[in-house]
Design a protein around this motif. Structure first.
Motif, PDB file in Angstrom:
ATOM      1  N   ASN A   1      53.957  37.496  47.538  1.00 44.28           N
ATOM      2  CA  ASN A   1      52.871  37.110  48.172  1.00 44.28           C
ATOM      3  C   ASN A   1      51.252  36.330  47.684  1.00 44.28           C
ATOM      4  O   ASN A   1      51.513  35.357  47.587  1.00 44.28           O
ATOM      5  CB  ASN A   1      52.718  37.492  49.627  1.00 44.28           C
ATOM      6  CG  ASN A   1      52.431  36.044  49.853  1.00 44.28           C
ATOM      7  OD1 ASN A   1      53.029  34.946  50.176  1.00 44.28           O
ATOM      8  ND2 ASN A   1      51.280  36.027  51.542  1.00 44.28           N
ATOM      9  N   LEU A   2      50.765  37.495  47.279  1.00 47.77           N
ATOM     10  CA  LEU A   2      49.185  37.461  46.516  1.00 47.77           C
ATOM     11  C   LEU A   2      49.289  37.053  45.476  1.00 47.77           C
ATOM     12  O   LEU A   2      48.506  37.429  44.845  1.00 47.77           O
ATOM     13  CB  LEU A   2      48.473  38.279  47.228  1.00 47.77           C
ATOM     14  CG  LEU A   2      48.165  37.756  48.907  1.00 47.77           C
ATOM     15  CD1 LEU A   2      47.522  38.555  49.535  1.00 47.77           C
ATOM     16  CD2 LEU A   2      47.710  36.409  48.687  1.00 47.77           C
ATOM     17  N   GLN A   3      50.631  37.722  44.251  1.00 41.15           N
ATOM     18  CA  GLN A   3      50.264  37.553  43.304  1.00 41.15           C
ATOM     19  C   GLN A   3      50.121  36.121  42.204  1.00 41.15           C
ATOM     20  O   GLN A   3      50.727  35.104  43.214  1.00 41.15           O
ATOM     21  CB  GLN A   3      52.090  37.971  41.973  1.00 41.15           C
ATOM     22  CG  GLN A   3      52.797  39.586  42.781  1.00 41.15           C
ATOM     23  CD  GLN A   3      51.388  40.575  42.092  1.00 41.15           C
ATOM     24  OE1 GLN A   3      50.924  40.540  41.290  1.00 41.15           O
ATOM     25  NE2 GLN A   3      51.777  42.034  43.255  1.00 41.15           N
ATOM     26  N   GLN A   4      48.744  35.982  41.417  1.00 42.07           N
ATOM     27  CA  GLN A   4      49.065  34.471  41.912  1.00 42.07           C
ATOM     28  C   GLN A   4      49.603  34.314  40.016  1.00 42.07           C
ATOM     29  O   GLN A   4      49.889  35.231  38.827  1.00 42.07           O
ATOM     30  CB  GLN A   4      47.681  34.405  40.798  1.00 42.07           C
ATOM     31  CG  GLN A   4      46.053  34.749  41.564  1.00 42.07           C
ATOM     32  CD  GLN A   4      45.262  34.759  41.325  1.00 42.07           C
ATOM     33  OE1 GLN A   4      44.639  34.479  40.464  1.00 42.07           O
ATOM     34  NE2 GLN A   4      44.034  33.223  41.877  1.00 42.07           N
ATOM     35  N   GLN A   5      49.929  33.247  41.003  1.00 43.08           N
ATOM     36  CA  GLN A   5      51.830  32.674  39.479  1.00 43.08           C
ATOM     37  C   GLN A   5      51.242  31.566  39.198  1.00 43.08           C
ATOM     38  O   GLN A   5      51.145  30.130  39.409  1.00 43.08           O
ATOM     39  CB  GLN A   5      52.848  32.550  39.544  1.00 43.08           C
ATOM     40  CG  GLN A   5      53.494  34.138  39.991  1.00 43.08           C
ATOM     41  CD  GLN A   5      53.595  34.746  38.846  1.00 43.08           C
ATOM     42  OE1 GLN A   5      53.796  34.142  37.862  1.00 43.08           O
ATOM     43  NE2 GLN A   5      53.474  35.865  38.937  1.00 43.08           N
TER      44      GLN A   5
END
Lengths: 346, 346, 346, 346
Positions: D24-28
């Motif tokens: 969820n909080l992985q920037q992509q």
């Protein structure tokens, strides 16, 4: 009141009406397969010196523009036009209605240069969030009476080829452009330097009719379907064929355009003699003299024309259009009236 | 070879060409604002007995159909048509190209009945997963030569009103329908019983031209924009106005349709006399005799017509179309040839 | 590298994911008829203080814009937008692809004023040769981070009503606009002052989702058909309903927008402290500091952001976007790095 | 009440929700450039054994169909479909709204055979008065639960190639088709035998999502523009990528489809045991038992399902749909209830 507002106030050149009568009861195949249309296309191929061209006759300019653009562009592609371009300014969103954006470029003289197009290409790079510019639309003569010379067309053509852009010329007033005094361009040049163009009949002697020319027949091999789908295929296609036959079998088309230009020139010379200036250089059948408002009021008692643009508190540019049908006697009368009004004004 | 394939093989009625010549150099406003168009509209309002009607002249039937349907339907609405309907069978997806589904109904006689429409309404209830039927398209005469009588139109009209459906009549051959021997319908009836219809000129004496009639001007108050957007607004609208003026100022339109029907009837009577049957009842200018193939081969040496449908190993239905321009002497000759071929065949 | 390029780099607020898990195996009707969607719509009606509103949930902003515009405009009508407007600058011709022109207005701050719209109306009077302007599209916050205050909206709204124009607000970043320090506008104000608007979820805590609000349900009574036709109706509409339920049942939506703005403000304050200026006033979660190029180079070693516009040989405006998910520790780190780079530069 | 009406009543497979939380909080990057989407595409290329395929993830089936068809067809081209095809029966004119006719073919089993297509080609020859058939649309499994075997697909594929027709397979329920007991078709076969197809996620374990596969990337090299233009490009494309990653990294997709089919088979076997027949052969997760009306009334007290078609005064075919989420205990209960009702009825 004599009307200088446009070049479609009269009917057709008498030769055309005569030919309609002569051929009237000859049975012919429908939908453009009649012998007159076939013959007219052959003659046009000769005039443009291009046997590989595919030619179609349709009824009007807006129709032509939406047909060509919807046939050639994919759904995510756009056409670049001067902001004065007819497709942008006077066609009620016809191009958007078939799904395409018109990307406009400011143009003071109605013409497009490679530099301006280059700027559009730079602006439209954020694929896939922007449309893909794929066609350049130019008018010759332009909507404000200016024309392209051969060097300009050559440069535009080369730029388009390098940048994978199709070049489409709106020739609603192509005759006037080609017959302008300062023109160095021929029909054959147009055919060589554009991908597709049209030869306007409606404004140069026909009742209605434009000839769409794809300079390479592989460009739109199924254009016949599009014609029919958009309601542009006349059952009695002979009406269009006969007109282009008459206009081109003996160069009537060029003579008529020449007459329109000559009438425009005559008025322009008189404007010059009176010491007035022009909004744009008067080279075709559309001229834009800047006249004192008092002179305009005077002329408006006898003539119809558009006030185009207010220049200052005292002066306004008007638009005068002459045509194949413009009466030289009335032109002379107009000149007399102009000089008189000018004299009184001074 | 004489052509019985269609009713657009010749040009226009001579009166029309004469009027074009007479008015040719009169300066007129463009885009349908000319005095001939205005006058023609007034006359049509009288003929249909409806002062509230809004009338527009355009070039052809496909154009008319796509204009009317795109102007009146919202994007999720559909039109119901017989599977023989011109919009479905012969217009290259023109209606889908402006975004709308044509819901088709099987019809053996080219006509639509309330029952069939009711079935469509039942089928299209799974809102919002289906389009919303909103218009009924009928042709009169139909594409196979049949016509609606007043009782049928009255019933259709009432059904449409009850079900919030617009009723649109394609009148490409309306003259032939109204002048059929067994017709009990007038132009005024059509105007009362439909929401919108058109009066076909192209197939009844004009070079080109259809008159679109909105029977209530509040139905499409901005139709002028649509005309322009779809490329249907002619610069020289006078061409259309003059034609409808000539066709309707003295009932020429009805005389021409009558001639076409009479010629059709003459052939039909001869077919009857020879003991042959018809695919559909011959009541207008399209007739479908079922002839022995040997007879057809014989006739094909002198006449052009379509083989419409093979009936069995020995017989085929052909389509013959007569028109305002059909030459009675040739009709007589055709009858002689038919009888001769028939005699030999027996 | 930490990404300040946009506000959609992370997933969804954890509450939303939690609710998805809790409700996962509850059987629900499809296509937006699930209980979560119904409940979310009720809550939204309360928040906007408008029981008469019709609300629909869809997946994204471009989809929203093309749905609303194609549902509300007739085929010859156009929408007016700032040239920075998302529909014009970043949606690949989505609006033209459904048939409508976007009439653009130059805007230095991303906003539209009545005066500019008035100019468009004056320009588009040559009926029927031009499209009919019928809708005004504004974004709040705008694409360059500015917002409308209540007086401006009031004035726009009044102007639109007077001129028969629909007012449509793109609220992709509506939360950020409403929570801006200097904002005096509430959701209820928006509902009163526009005809239709949308509340953006994708950029404020949702995985995807925008809530379209017609402030008067008679405006688009058949919008459900359009949703389905354009491919916007999700079978598992619950996914959208659950998200809006979570975002609005306890004002999470506003808290998240507030966090994004606060993070933006923190950086903006630091930029101020360093003595740098801004391209536009920093009031929401998009800020445009003008930094020395050397400082930019330094920051680019650890952070991702766009160079927006070169100001002069030494300085460039960059764009930084913060979001509901922006980590305050990293913001602090960024500020430290900015100050350090700034110190070295001086 | 337990719902057997469709296969989208529940949320997503728990693995998917779990993965959404983990990432969820992985920037992509946005717009489908995230690492999950890229990885999912690689895995899919392996599964279909086609490195040359171009793959795109979108939200739903109607969206997919309109994207593919509008990207691949020229404006005068049409798509051929069974009359039961989803594009014709349940998509609110989505295909016509992008300008194309759907040419329908009667089909009793939901499938298309070359012979039927051949008939269409014969019917559509009157160029340019008819659209040009250019694509064949099939569904697998079909809308009534039947499937294509390899020989049928091979034959269709060969026919399409010979006739310059693109073959497009709607795979909203492709998993169910491939996992049917009697299926001899693999994903790799589909990729070899069609031009373009899609793998449905929404009905097989995903919250939303379909994977469009162009089997040759030169087929639609600018499809990204179309995605964006039609509002189908999600800002958080990760949502789609993560789901397909989970569904395909370990064959979860096939296991879920298998479960759905097995549950359907269990019920079908019980129906058989009770001595009842089926409207169509029960091979996937959609089955159509023909039951006495009294039995139906009984079952309706506890279960939701559609009455599909009345067979006679006593019997009606119902539709039961099972899914990846169907609870086996409830299936057992349903079987018990069916047998009991059947026993009482006899």
């Amino acid at each position: 009141m004599y009307n200088f507002r446009n070049d479609y106030s009269e009917g057709a050149h008498p030769n055309i009406l005569q030919k309609l009568i002569e051929t009237n009861l000859q049975q012919q195949p429908g939908y453009g397969e009649d012998e007159y249309s076939l013959q007219a296309k052959q003659i046009l191929q000769q005039k443009i010196e291009n046997d590989d061209a595919a030619i179609y006759f349709v009824s009007g300019g807006t129709q032509t523009n939406l047909l060509v653009i919807s046939a050639l562009l994919k759904i995510h592609e756009a056409v670049i036009s001067a902001n004065t371009g007819h497709i942008f300014s006077h066609e009620t969103g016809a191009i958007e209605a078939v799904g395409h954006r018109i990307i406009t470029v400011e143009s003071s003289n109605g013409k497009l240069q490679p530099e301006a197009i280059q700027n559009v290409l730079k602006e439209y790079t954020l694929r896939p969030h922007v449309v893909k510019p794929r066609m350049v639309y130019i008018s010759n003569a332009t909507e404000i009476g200016s024309i392209y010379n051969k060097a300009e067309l050559f440069e535009l053509s080369a730029f388009c080829k390098e940048n994978n852009l199709l070049l489409f010329m709106d020739g609603a007033r192509l005759g006037n452009a080609l017959m302008a005094e300062n023109s160095d361009v021929s029909l054959a040049d147009i055919s060589q330097l554009t991908d597709v163009f049209y030869i306007g009949g409606t404004k140069n002697g026909a009742l209605l009719g434009e000839a769409i020319v794809f300079n390479n027949q592989s460009l739109a091999p199924e254009f016949d379907y599009v014609l029919k789908q958009k309601g542009a295929l006349l059952a009695k296609g002979r009406l269009l064929g006969i007109q282009f036959l008459e206009l081109f079998k003996d160069n009537l088309y060029f003579q008529l355009a020449n007459h329109a230009n000559t009438m425009g020139k005559k008025i322009a010379d008189a404007v010059n003699e009176c010491g007035y200036l022009f909004l744009t250089d008067p080279v075709t059948n559309q001229i834009f003299p800047i006249l004192p408002k008092k002179v305009i009021v005077q002329l408006e008692t006898k003539y119809l024309f558009y006030q185009w643009k207010e220049i200052d508190a005292e002066n306004t540019a008007i638009r005068l259009i002459t045509s194949w049908a413009t009466n030289e006697e009335i032109v002379n009368e107009f000149i007399t009236d102009l000089k008189e009004a000018s004299y009184i004004d001074k």
